[in-house]
Design a protein around this motif. Structure first.
Motif, PDB file in Angstrom:
ATOM      1  N   GLN A  60       0.833  -1.200   0.000  1.00  0.00           N
ATOM      2  CA  GLN A  60       0.000   0.000   0.000  1.00  0.00           C
ATOM      3  C   GLN A  60       0.873   1.258   0.000  1.00  0.00           C
ATOM      4  OE1 GLN A  60      -3.333  -0.401  -0.253  1.00  0.00           O
ATOM      5  NE2 GLN A  60      -3.057  -2.627  -0.145  1.00  0.00           N
ATOM      6  N   LEU A  61       1.957   1.216   0.758  1.00  0.00           N
ATOM      7  CA  LEU A  61       2.846   2.377   0.825  1.00  0.00           C
ATOM      8  C   LEU A  61       3.542   2.619  -0.513  1.00  0.00           C
ATOM      9  CD1 LEU A  61       4.461   1.782   4.347  1.00  0.00           C
ATOM     10  CD2 LEU A  61       2.733   3.491   3.724  1.00  0.00           C
ATOM     11  N   PHE A  62       3.965   1.542  -1.177  1.00  0.00           N
ATOM     12  CA  PHE A  62       4.591   1.717  -2.488  1.00  0.00           C
ATOM     13  C   PHE A  62       3.568   2.226  -3.500  1.00  0.00           C
ATOM     14  CE2 PHE A  62       6.159   0.259  -6.640  1.00  0.00           C
ATOM     15  CZ  PHE A  62       7.417   0.846  -6.635  1.00  0.00           C
ATOM     16  N   ALA A  63       2.330   1.734  -3.401  1.00  0.00           N
ATOM     17  CA  ALA A  63       1.275   2.207  -4.303  1.00  0.00           C
ATOM     18  C   ALA A  63       1.028   3.704  -4.122  1.00  0.00           C
ATOM     19  CB  ALA A  63      -0.014   1.419  -4.061  1.00  0.00           C
ATOM     20  N   GLU A  64       1.078   4.169  -2.874  1.00  0.00           N
ATOM     21  CA  GLU A  64       0.913   5.602  -2.629  1.00  0.00           C
ATOM     22  C   GLU A  64       2.047   6.396  -3.262  1.00  0.00           C
ATOM     23  OE1 GLU A  64      -1.631   7.247  -1.288  1.00  0.00           O
ATOM     24  OE2 GLU A  64      -2.660   5.303  -1.226  1.00  0.00           O
ATOM     25  N   ALA A  65       3.256   5.865  -3.202  1.00  0.00           N
ATOM     26  CA  ALA A  65       4.390   6.541  -3.835  1.00  0.00           C
ATOM     27  C   ALA A  65       4.219   6.582  -5.353  1.00  0.00           C
ATOM     28  CB  ALA A  65       5.695   5.837  -3.466  1.00  0.00           C
ATOM     29  N   ILE A  66       3.689   5.508  -5.927  1.00  0.00           N
ATOM     30  CA  ILE A  66       3.438   5.469  -7.370  1.00  0.00           C
ATOM     31  C   ILE A  66       2.378   6.499  -7.758  1.00  0.00           C
ATOM     32  CG2 ILE A  66       2.371   4.064  -9.184  1.00  0.00           C
ATOM     33  CD1 ILE A  66       5.269   3.346  -8.751  1.00  0.00           C
ATOM     34  N   LYS A  67       1.328   6.600  -6.967  1.00  0.00           N
ATOM     35  CA  LYS A  67       0.266   7.582  -7.264  1.00  0.00           C
ATOM     36  C   LYS A  67       0.812   9.003  -7.164  1.00  0.00           C
ATOM     37  CE  LYS A  67      -3.318   4.537  -5.399  1.00  0.00           C
ATOM     38  NZ  LYS A  67      -4.288   4.354  -4.296  1.00  0.00           N
ATOM     39  N   ARG A  68       1.665   9.240  -6.178  1.00  0.00           N
ATOM     40  CA  ARG A  68       2.288  10.557  -6.053  1.00  0.00           C
ATOM     41  C   ARG A  68       3.135  10.873  -7.278  1.00  0.00           C
ATOM     42  NH1 ARG A  68       7.346  11.997  -4.765  1.00  0.00           N
ATOM     43  NH2 ARG A  68       7.683  14.113  -3.915  1.00  0.00           N
ATOM     44  N   ALA A  69       3.909   9.894  -7.738  1.00  0.00           N
ATOM     45  CA  ALA A  69       4.762  10.105  -8.910  1.00  0.00           C
ATOM     46  C   ALA A  69       3.925  10.350 -10.160  1.00  0.00           C
ATOM     47  CB  ALA A  69       5.667   8.893  -9.110  1.00  0.00           C
ATOM     48  N   ALA A  70       2.827   9.617 -10.305  1.00  0.00           N
ATOM     49  CA  ALA A  70       1.954   9.800 -11.469  1.00  0.00           C
ATOM     50  C   ALA A  70       1.404  11.222 -11.512  1.00  0.00           C
ATOM     51  CB  ALA A  70       0.813   8.787 -11.426  1.00  0.00           C
ATOM     52  N   LYS A  71       0.982  11.708 -10.370  1.00  0.00           N
ATOM     53  CA  LYS A  71       0.456  13.078 -10.303  1.00  0.00           C
ATOM     54  C   LYS A  71       1.562  14.098 -10.552  1.00  0.00           C
ATOM     55  CE  LYS A  71      -2.126  16.161  -7.211  1.00  0.00           C
ATOM     56  NZ  LYS A  71      -2.760  16.290  -5.865  1.00  0.00           N
ATOM     57  N   ARG A  72       2.733  13.826  -9.997  1.00  0.00           N
ATOM     58  CA  ARG A  72       3.854  14.764 -10.110  1.00  0.00           C
ATOM     59  C   ARG A  72       4.316  14.923 -11.546  1.00  0.00           C
ATOM     60  NH1 ARG A  72       9.718  14.067  -7.052  1.00  0.00           N
ATOM     61  NH2 ARG A  72      10.081  16.281  -6.674  1.00  0.00           N
ATOM     62  N   PHE A  73       4.298  13.829 -12.331  1.00  0.00           N
ATOM     63  CA  PHE A  73       4.809  13.863 -13.694  1.00  0.00           C
ATOM     64  C   PHE A  73       3.700  13.840 -14.750  1.00  0.00           C
ATOM     65  CE2 PHE A  73       8.353  12.244 -11.178  1.00  0.00           C
ATOM     66  CZ  PHE A  73       9.376  13.061 -11.606  1.00  0.00           C
ATOM     67  N   GLY A  74       2.464  14.036 -14.332  1.00  0.00           N
ATOM     68  CA  GLY A  74       1.368  14.160 -15.279  1.00  0.00           C
ATOM     69  C   GLY A  74       0.965  12.866 -15.964  1.00  0.00           C
ATOM     70  N   MET A  75       1.114  11.734 -15.250  1.00  0.00           N
ATOM     71  CA  MET A  75       0.708  10.442 -15.792  1.00  0.00           C
ATOM     72  C   MET A  75      -0.734  10.115 -15.389  1.00  0.00           C
ATOM     73  SD  MET A  75       3.434   9.668 -17.362  1.00  0.00           S
ATOM     74  CE  MET A  75       5.218   9.623 -17.380  1.00  0.00           C
ATOM     75  N   GLU A  76      -1.307   9.123 -16.035  1.00  0.00           N
ATOM     76  CA  GLU A  76      -2.686   8.737 -15.748  1.00  0.00           C
ATOM     77  C   GLU A  76      -2.728   7.269 -15.315  1.00  0.00           C
ATOM     78  OE1 GLU A  76      -7.071   8.307 -17.941  1.00  0.00           O
ATOM     79  OE2 GLU A  76      -5.287   8.927 -19.091  1.00  0.00           O
ATOM     80  N   ILE A  77      -3.298   7.040 -14.144  1.00  0.00           N
ATOM     81  CA  ILE A  77      -3.559   5.669 -13.704  1.00  0.00           C
ATOM     82  C   ILE A  77      -4.967   5.316 -14.158  1.00  0.00           C
ATOM     83  CG2 ILE A  77      -3.789   4.129 -11.714  1.00  0.00           C
ATOM     84  CD1 ILE A  77      -1.703   5.795 -10.267  1.00  0.00           C
ATOM     85  N   VAL A  78      -5.051   4.548 -15.239  1.00  0.00           N
ATOM     86  CA  VAL A  78      -6.368   4.266 -15.850  1.00  0.00           C
ATOM     87  C   VAL A  78      -7.148   3.239 -15.049  1.00  0.00           C
ATOM     88  CG1 VAL A  78      -5.547   4.876 -18.150  1.00  0.00           C
ATOM     89  CG2 VAL A  78      -5.398   2.499 -17.391  1.00  0.00           C
TER      90      VAL A  78
END
Length: 398
Positions: free
Chosen positions: A189-207
């Motif tokens: 869960q903690l790694f997933a939160e880091a991934i979501k933060r990175a997606a938002k930071r770099f303008g990616m989309e988690i579909v």
């Protein structure tokens, strides 16, 4: 030519030798001692997920020993002696008791190879307040933010640094649509939160985001069930997996419904060190470690090596064994540590994190090194990975 009486010549020679020995003894006594403790606890071997990767119970120790060897090579010229003493607490033992009885008031520097739950417990002990603790095991962002401590420095890249490293590479490849699969463990869960933060930071989309809830043996059923599990209404460029325990992530590659690369905790991973790394003199330390340990260097080995070398670098530069003086120098702009990754490493003053390049590696090849070219920062590109100073929640007055 005047001859020298033999007894007189012998007496002069003996006196000369005694003088030389006396000078050697005085020089040896005058050497400045830098005492370092290495603290860890025995671990219970987890159930084997694969016969390919045997459980390594001594991660970190050999790296610290290698660092001491390098420190003392320099110490021969600087009049310093670096000493390492290892404390391995039994499985049922009390780490705090060992710290208080064996380490406090004896060692100004402690390399700690313990889980996140025990790190701050040690850092908050009264005996630890004037010591400098080097964390070589955790990746938790909370320990670098809200739960940071003034007397702790972190050597491994945090989860956010790893997620940002992967995001930079995926941005370069234009893999902008991610499918996130998350395991059930808290670390996942903690790694997933880091991934979501990175997606938002770099303008990616988690579909899409799906939890992996299968309780059966993934090795027996992955061929059919992964294909069904990865069917989505929306297309995606890459599957990002959060499975730090390695329970299922290895069985996603080549089995997805549509052909897509896998990254995250499996597939293409972000790591501090990897056995395929050979650039910038890495082959030399890889070979030295393998000769000493009989195995490849792991992340904790590398982190312990860096911790001991950081102490050596700072103590050598300022010619001091005082923990506060060493810490002040380490957190200053002049400190630079060579880490076999192409750029000098240094500590972030705001959270105690070692800034460093992050390796992006497949199982048998090094794919890239982050920061990826093109990602800029006003001070150092290394601060594009993880929490930069304006984003940090750490208050290092604790």
């Amino acid at each position: 030519m005047r001859s020298i009486n033999l007894p007189v010549w012998i007496s002069i020679s003996v006196l000369f030798i005694i003088q030389l020995l006396s000078e050697e003894i005085v020089y040896a006594k005058a050497k400045q001692a830098i005492n370092i403790a290495y603290l860890t606890q025995e671990q219970k071997a987890p159930p084997p997920l694969s016969n390919l990767d045997p459980f390594i119970k001594n991660k970190g120790i050999t790296g610290a020993e290698l660092g001491i060897d390098d420190n003392n090579t320099t110490g021969e010229f600087t009049g310093q002696q670096f000493n390492l003493k290892k404390f391995i607490v039994p499985l049922e033992g009390n780490v705090a008791d060992t710290f208080n009885k064996e380490i406090s008031n004896k060692f100004p520097f402690v390399v700690v190879n313990l889980p996140a739950g025990q790190l701050n417990q040690l850092a908050d002990l009264p005996a630890a307040r004037q010591m400098l603790i080097f964390d070589v095991a955790t990746v938790d962002d909370a320990l670098r933010n809200e739960q940071c401590r003034n007397n702790v420095l972190h050597l491994l890249p945090s989860r956010s640094m790893r997620a940002d490293a992967l995001a930079q590479y995926m941005m370069k490849k234009r893999w902008t649509k991610w499918f996130l699969v998350v395991g059930s463990a808290q670390e996942d869960q903690l790694f997933a939160e880091a991934i979501k933060r990175a997606a938002k930071r770099f303008g990616m989309e988690i579909v899409a985001e799906k939890p992996w809830e299968h309780t059966y043996d993934a090795r027996r059923t992955a061929q059919s069930d992964v294909a069904v599990f990865t069917q989505l209404d929306d297309d995606y460029d890459v599957l990002v997996v959060a499975d730090e325990q390695g329970q299922f992530g290895e069985y996603l590659d080549y089995r997805t419904w549509i052909p897509r690369p896998v990254t995250g905790t499996q597939g293409l991973i972000a790591t501090a060190w990897h056995r395929t790394h050979e650039q910038w003199g890495a082959v030399q330390i890889q070979n030295r470690f393998k000769e000493k340990a009989g195995r490849w260097m792991e992340e904790q080995d590398y982190a312990a090596y860096l911790a001991v070398r950081a102490i050596g670098e700072a103590a050598t530069r300022i010619k001091s064994n005082d923990a506060n003086q060493v810490k002040d120098y380490m957190l200053g702009a002049a400190f630079a540590l060579q880490g076999y990754k192409g750029k000098p490493l240094s500590f972030r003053a705001w959270d105690g994190q070692l800034r460093q390049p992050v390796l992006l590696a497949a199982p048998r090849s090094l794919v890239a090194v982050a920061p990826v070219e093109g990602f800029l920062h006003p001070k150092t590109e290394l601060d594009t990975l993880g929490y930069d100073q304006p984003e940090s929640h750490c208050k290092r007055d604790k």
